[in-house]
Design a protein around this motif. Structure first.
Motif, PDB file in Angstrom:
ATOM      1  N   UNK A 132      32.645  26.711  64.951  1.00 15.83           N
ATOM      2  CA  UNK A 132      33.803  26.939  64.095  1.00 15.83           C
ATOM      3  C   UNK A 132      33.383  27.156  62.647  1.00 15.83           C
ATOM      4  N   UNK A 133      32.172  27.701  62.466  1.00 11.24           N
ATOM      5  CA  UNK A 133      31.672  27.941  61.123  1.00 11.24           C
ATOM      6  C   UNK A 133      32.435  29.037  60.420  1.00 11.24           C
ATOM      7  N   UNK A 134      32.075  29.234  59.161  1.00 10.86           N
ATOM      8  CA  UNK A 134      32.804  30.178  58.313  1.00 10.86           C
ATOM      9  C   UNK A 134      32.732  31.598  58.852  1.00 10.86           C
ATOM     10  N   UNK A 135      31.555  31.991  59.365  1.00  9.35           N
ATOM     11  CA  UNK A 135      31.353  33.370  59.798  1.00  9.35           C
ATOM     12  C   UNK A 135      31.628  33.575  61.284  1.00  9.35           C
ATOM     13  N   UNK A 136      32.203  32.587  61.954  1.00 11.09           N
ATOM     14  CA  UNK A 136      32.463  32.720  63.386  1.00 11.09           C
ATOM     15  C   UNK A 136      33.747  33.481  63.655  1.00 11.09           C
ATOM     16  N   UNK A 138      36.185  36.501  63.770  1.00  9.62           N
ATOM     17  CA  UNK A 138      36.066  37.966  63.703  1.00  9.62           C
ATOM     18  C   UNK A 138      36.694  38.551  62.448  1.00  9.62           C
ATOM     19  N   UNK A 139      37.782  37.949  61.993  1.00 12.81           N
ATOM     20  CA  UNK A 139      38.460  38.439  60.796  1.00 12.81           C
ATOM     21  C   UNK A 139      37.565  38.295  59.567  1.00 12.81           C
ATOM     22  N   UNK A 140      36.863  37.159  59.482  1.00 12.41           N
ATOM     23  CA  UNK A 140      35.967  36.936  58.344  1.00 12.41           C
ATOM     24  C   UNK A 140      34.785  37.897  58.404  1.00 12.41           C
ATOM     25  N   UNK A 141      34.236  38.086  59.609  1.00  8.61           N
ATOM     26  CA  UNK A 141      33.105  39.004  59.768  1.00  8.61           C
ATOM     27  C   UNK A 141      33.506  40.423  59.372  1.00  8.61           C
ATOM     28  N   UNK A 142      34.676  40.859  59.808  1.00  2.00           N
ATOM     29  CA  UNK A 142      35.154  42.190  59.459  1.00  2.00           C
ATOM     30  C   UNK A 142      35.372  42.327  57.954  1.00  2.00           C
ATOM     31  N   UNK A 149      44.740  39.735  49.605  1.00  2.00           N
ATOM     32  CA  UNK A 149      43.672  38.732  49.547  1.00  2.00           C
ATOM     33  C   UNK A 149      42.274  39.351  49.461  1.00  2.00           C
ATOM     34  N   UNK A 150      42.142  40.622  49.848  1.00  2.00           N
ATOM     35  CA  UNK A 150      40.828  41.263  49.799  1.00  2.00           C
ATOM     36  C   UNK A 150      40.574  41.989  48.486  1.00  2.00           C
ATOM     37  N   UNK A 151      41.588  42.125  47.667  1.00  2.00           N
ATOM     38  CA  UNK A 151      41.459  42.894  46.426  1.00  2.00           C
ATOM     39  C   UNK A 151      40.334  42.370  45.527  1.00  2.00           C
ATOM     40  N   UNK A 152      40.271  41.063  45.234  1.00  2.00           N
ATOM     41  CA  UNK A 152      39.181  40.589  44.356  1.00  2.00           C
ATOM     42  C   UNK A 152      37.796  40.884  44.913  1.00  2.00           C
ATOM     43  N   UNK A 153      37.627  40.751  46.229  1.00  2.00           N
ATOM     44  CA  UNK A 153      36.320  40.976  46.845  1.00  2.00           C
ATOM     45  C   UNK A 153      35.936  42.458  46.792  1.00  2.00           C
ATOM     46  N   UNK A 154      36.909  43.336  47.003  1.00  2.00           N
ATOM     47  CA  UNK A 154      36.647  44.768  46.914  1.00  2.00           C
ATOM     48  C   UNK A 154      36.255  45.151  45.488  1.00  2.00           C
ATOM     49  N   UNK A 155      36.984  44.629  44.512  1.00  2.00           N
ATOM     50  CA  UNK A 155      36.687  44.979  43.121  1.00  2.00           C
ATOM     51  C   UNK A 155      35.303  44.483  42.725  1.00  2.00           C
ATOM     52  N   UNK A 156      34.954  43.272  43.124  1.00  2.00           N
ATOM     53  CA  UNK A 156      33.621  42.734  42.822  1.00  2.00           C
ATOM     54  C   UNK A 156      32.545  43.617  43.446  1.00  2.00           C
ATOM     55  N   UNK A 157      32.751  44.028  44.703  1.00  2.50           N
ATOM     56  CA  UNK A 157      31.772  44.878  45.390  1.00  2.50           C
ATOM     57  C   UNK A 157      31.638  46.231  44.697  1.00  2.50           C
ATOM     58  N   UNK A 158      32.754  46.808  44.303  1.00  2.00           N
ATOM     59  CA  UNK A 158      32.735  48.120  43.645  1.00  2.00           C
ATOM     60  C   UNK A 158      32.037  48.052  42.291  1.00  2.00           C
ATOM     61  N   UNK A 159      32.353  47.028  41.517  1.00  4.71           N
ATOM     62  CA  UNK A 159      31.729  46.878  40.196  1.00  4.71           C
ATOM     63  C   UNK A 159      30.240  46.595  40.352  1.00  4.71           C
ATOM     64  N   UNK A 160      29.885  45.740  41.310  1.00  9.31           N
ATOM     65  CA  UNK A 160      28.473  45.416  41.539  1.00  9.31           C
ATOM     66  C   UNK A 160      27.706  46.657  41.992  1.00  9.31           C
TER      67      UNK A 160
END
Length: 263
Positions: free
Chosen positions: A12-16, A18-22, A102-113
């Motif tokens: 039941x880890x964080x990456x287990x 499917x939604x998180x992995x995707x 909920x994915x907006x901050x992660x997308x923006x961080x990835x794009x800027x990085x």
């Protein structure tokens, strides 16, 4: 003695999940796509303006490199992440509920990085001076660049909304349509504002090379333009039904279909 069955609980880890992995895959795809887009486009700018290679790409060539790069990345990664590569596009999609908030901050961080890494790579590969600067800065006044960024971003988001959110559009040609739009935008706005249309595209070179001239225009302009573009398309979105169903329900099409054919 009978063996007692042992129930092994799944991890039941964080990456287990499917939604998180995707979600992680999507964010990585945005980082990779933005990196190659910024690297290819900005590299063409450097090669065309640097003293040793001046004029080898030409301005039309730079426009085509940006357009082709977007097309390549869209067809490579749209099925993974949606191929935004642009915080203005991500935010607009989220506001119009075509993308999870909920994915907006992660997308923006990835794009800027991705933009920062691409800019850093170019900085290490070339000797960058004022002539070969590959960021965006106003050729005229910041207000002029701001208006150009609004117009070009509006056109871009209008096309993106058409090919990616309307099921009546021909989705297989979406990447070509978006790439051609980028090419046209760079042709008309490149000599004036640099044709950013993307806050991440401006932020990376600005941070690496410490050039912030008119920076606000390249953050606010694309955001305003993207919102206008999506709003304009949503105003003319008649229905989500296929075109053939619209035709059978429209009085105009009924009248036309009742007339004799001359073919």
């Amino acid at each position: 003695m009978a063996e007692v069955p042992v129930n092994i609980e799944p991890d039941s880890g964080f990456c287990s999940s499917p939604e998180v992995v995707q979600a992680i895959q999507k964010v990585i795809a945005e980082l990779i796509g933005t990196y190659f887009l910024i690297f290819a486009g900005c590299c063409s700018v450097v090669l065309n303006n640097a003293e040793k290679t001046k004029g080898t790409v030409t301005f039309p060539g730079v426009c085509l490199v940006w357009g082709f790069s977007v097309t390549i990345m869209v067809y490579s990664l749209a099925h993974v992440s949606g191929a935004h590569f642009n915080p203005a596009v991500t935010i607009t999609f989220a506001l119009y509920r075509h993308f999870p908030l909920k994915l907006v901050p992660f997308y923006i961080i990835a794009q800027v990085l991705g933009s920062i890494l691409a800019s850093g790579t170019l900085y290490l590969l070339f000797e960058i001076d004022d002539n070969s600067y590959f960021g965006t800065k106003p050729a005229g006044t910041p207000i002029q660049s701001f208006i150009f960024e609004i117009i070009t971003s509006c056109l871009l988001m209008f096309v993106v909304s058409a090919v990616s959110t309307d099921n009546r559009a021909i989705g297989k040609l979406g990447g070509i349509a978006v790439g051609m739009t980028i090419t046209v935008d760079v042709f008309i706005a490149g000599p004036v504002s640099g044709a950013s249309m993307n806050p991440a595209r401006t932020f990376g070179p600005a941070l690496v090379l410490h050039v912030y001239s008119g920076f606000w225009a390249y953050v606010v302009g694309p955001l305003v333009g993207a919102l206008l573009g999506a709003t304009c398309y949503n105003l003319i979105r008649y229905t989500d039904k296929p075109l053939r169903e619209i035709g059978t329900s429209s009085k105009i099409f009924k009248i036309a279909s009742s007339r004799p054919s001359f073919r």
